[in-house]
Design a protein around this motif. Structure first.
Motif, PDB file in Angstrom:
ATOM      1  N   ARG A 220       0.837  -1.210   0.000  1.00 46.43           N
ATOM      2  CA  ARG A 220       0.000   0.000   0.000  1.00 46.43           C
ATOM      3  C   ARG A 220       0.872   1.261   0.000  1.00 46.43           C
ATOM      4  O   ARG A 220       1.642   1.464  -0.913  1.00 46.43           O
TER       5      ARG A 220
ATOM      6  N   LEU B  26      -1.218  -4.720  -5.834  1.00 45.64           N
ATOM      7  CA  LEU B  26      -2.047  -4.336  -6.985  1.00 45.64           C
ATOM      8  C   LEU B  26      -2.243  -2.817  -7.003  1.00 45.64           C
ATOM      9  O   LEU B  26      -2.718  -2.269  -7.966  1.00 45.64           O
TER      10      LEU B  26
ATOM     11  N   MET C 249      -4.548  -1.144  -5.450  1.00 45.81           N
ATOM     12  CA  MET C 249      -5.973  -0.907  -5.713  1.00 45.81           C
ATOM     13  C   MET C 249      -6.307   0.539  -5.345  1.00 45.81           C
ATOM     14  O   MET C 249      -5.969   0.973  -4.229  1.00 45.81           O
TER      15      MET C 249
HETATM   16  C1  LIG Z   1      -3.923  -3.927   4.134  1.00 36.10           C
HETATM   17  S1  LIG Z   1      -3.158  -3.162   2.768  1.00 36.10           S
HETATM   18  C2  LIG Z   1      -1.440  -3.302   3.125  1.00 36.10           C
HETATM   19  C3  LIG Z   1      -1.042  -2.392   4.249  1.00 36.10           C
HETATM   20  C4  LIG Z   1       0.442  -2.281   4.477  1.00 36.10           C
HETATM   21  N1  LIG Z   1       1.050  -3.582   4.741  1.00 36.10           N
HETATM   22  C5  LIG Z   1       0.667  -1.371   5.670  1.00 36.10           C
HETATM   23  O1  LIG Z   1       0.895  -1.853   6.777  1.00 36.10           O
HETATM   24  O2  LIG Z   1       0.534  -0.162   5.510  1.00 36.10           O
HETATM   25  C6  LIG Z   1      -3.422  -4.361   1.537  1.00 36.10           C
HETATM   26  C7  LIG Z   1      -2.817  -4.039   0.180  1.00 36.10           C
HETATM   27  O3  LIG Z   1      -2.907  -5.256  -0.586  1.00 36.10           O
HETATM   28  C8  LIG Z   1      -3.211  -4.941  -1.913  1.00 36.10           C
HETATM   29  N2  LIG Z   1      -3.860  -6.122  -2.519  1.00 36.10           N
HETATM   30  C9  LIG Z   1      -5.093  -6.614  -2.322  1.00 36.10           C
HETATM   31  N3  LIG Z   1      -5.300  -7.724  -3.059  1.00 36.10           N
HETATM   32  C10 LIG Z   1      -4.142  -7.949  -3.741  1.00 36.10           C
HETATM   33  C11 LIG Z   1      -3.705  -8.933  -4.676  1.00 36.10           C
HETATM   34  N4  LIG Z   1      -4.504  -9.934  -5.077  1.00 36.10           N
HETATM   35  N5  LIG Z   1      -2.448  -8.843  -5.175  1.00 36.10           N
HETATM   36  C12 LIG Z   1      -1.619  -7.842  -4.783  1.00 36.10           C
HETATM   37  N6  LIG Z   1      -1.980  -6.883  -3.893  1.00 36.10           N
HETATM   38  C13 LIG Z   1      -3.206  -6.934  -3.376  1.00 36.10           C
HETATM   39  C14 LIG Z   1      -4.082  -3.691  -1.871  1.00 36.10           C
HETATM   40  O4  LIG Z   1      -3.930  -2.940  -3.075  1.00 36.10           O
HETATM   41  C15 LIG Z   1      -3.524  -2.968  -0.632  1.00 36.10           C
HETATM   42  O5  LIG Z   1      -2.615  -1.977  -1.035  1.00 36.10           O
END
Ligand SMILES: C[S@@+](CC[C@H](N)C(=O)[O-])C[C@H]1O[C@@H](n2cnc3c(N)ncnc32)[C@H](O)[C@@H]1O
Length: 280
Positions: free
Chosen positions: A119, A141, A143
């Motif tokens: 993220r 991704l 998103m």
């Molecule tokens: C909960 S956030 C991560 C937060 C980060 N670890 C932090 O502590 O600030 C989840 C992230 O996973 C990504 N994501 C969700 N599904 C995904 C997928 N299938 N492949 C790659 N990234 C994904 C989203 O775009 C988002 O940025």
């Protein structure tokens, strides 16, 4: 099939759908392989927990996230820590993704870190600041507006990590981790990691696939961190792939939010007996 029954069917299917399994190969390297292996101690889960819930961890994280581009999440996290400290003083003990990463980075000084779910770079920044020369590999991704906040992408993350002093190599890869991670690892057969975080896709199958893909590349003595273990389905993925596997010792905390879990890899192969474990 009506819409309601289709939804019920999907929910039921998620509970019983067979999950992927990791493909381990023997000969996994150990952390600190360049140093004297006789001097290398693998931390216990108690040590990890003590560090992750320490006052030092919280102080570090408050200061670190204050150096990132302001966001509501960071403001809320800082406010929460200050409030909890004012309320409970030095008795305040709580672990979250950022304090667990601080603990892992403090205890094993990673030289290679893989993160799924980057993220805005908040969790990666903890590792980057603690171990500025660590090679970081991030997958997301990106998103748009994930969880209601802007999710700008790799360039933004790269600036955030530089701002906290990271000077090691950084590879940020954009796409669905379920496909991207296996193809990346296939191209780098000798790449193993000291520290891994899985915090991307929160569906049962997505999280289980991420775990299955990265676990065989965790070094012996390395640590894997899995966020939001209390999210429906994620516990199933963790228990199935990590908790029951005797290559790992595990720890978790569900004090607040959606909970956090971590595991330390203690063996190349599953260690079945007490004697094998005490030889570590
Ligand atoms: C909960 S956030 C991560 C937060 C980060 N670890 C932090 O502590 O600030 C989840 C992230 O996973 C990504 N994501 C969700 N599904 C995904 C997928 N299938 N492949 C790659 N990234 C994904 C989203 O775009 C988002 O940025």
């Amino acid at each position: 099939m009506g819409r309601l029954s289709l939804r019920r069917f999907r929910r039921g299917w998620q509970k019983v759908r067979p999950l992927p399994t990791p493909r381990y190969v023997s000969g996994t390297p150990r952390i600190g392989a360049d140093e004297d292996p006789n001097l290398l101690l693998i931390p216990s889960t108690d040590t990890l927990a003590a560090a992750a819930t320490s006052e030092q961890a919280v102080s570090f994280v408050i200061d670190l996230i204050g150096q990132l581009t302001p966001s509501q999440e960071v403001v809320d996290q800082q406010a929460y820590y200050h409030f909890a400290r004012a309320q409970f003083g030095s008795h305040f003990r709580e672990a979250d993704l950022t304090t667990v990463l601080w603990a892992a980075a403090t205890l094993i000084r990673p030289t290679s870190y893989l993160e799924i779910g980057v993220r805005r770079g908040r969790s990666a920044a903890v590792v980057a600041a603690m171990c500025p020369d660590c090679a970081i590999f991030g997958f997301d991704l990106w998103m748009p507006d994930y969880a209601g906040a802007p999710n700008p992408g790799p360039e933004f993350v790269q600036k955030e990590l530089s701002a906290v002093g990271h000077r090691g190599s950084l590879e940020l890869m954009s796409g669905d981790s379920r496909k991207l991670v296996p193809s990346f690892l296939q191209q780098r057969p000798s790449l193993f990691f000291d520290l891994i975080t899985v915090d991307g896709d929160h569906s049962v199958f997505g999280a289980a696939s991420d775990l299955a893909n990265v676990l065989p590349r965790l070094k012996v003595g390395g640590i894997i961190v899995f966020d939001d273990i209390e999210t429906p389905g994620l516990r199933r993925a963790w228990d199935h792939l990590v908790q029951r596997d005797k290559r790992y010792v595990t720890w978790e905390s569900a004090a607040t939010g959606q909970g956090i879990a971590a595991a330390i890899r203690i063996g190349d192969k599953p260690l079945l007996g007490r004697a094998e474990r005490t030889q570590l």
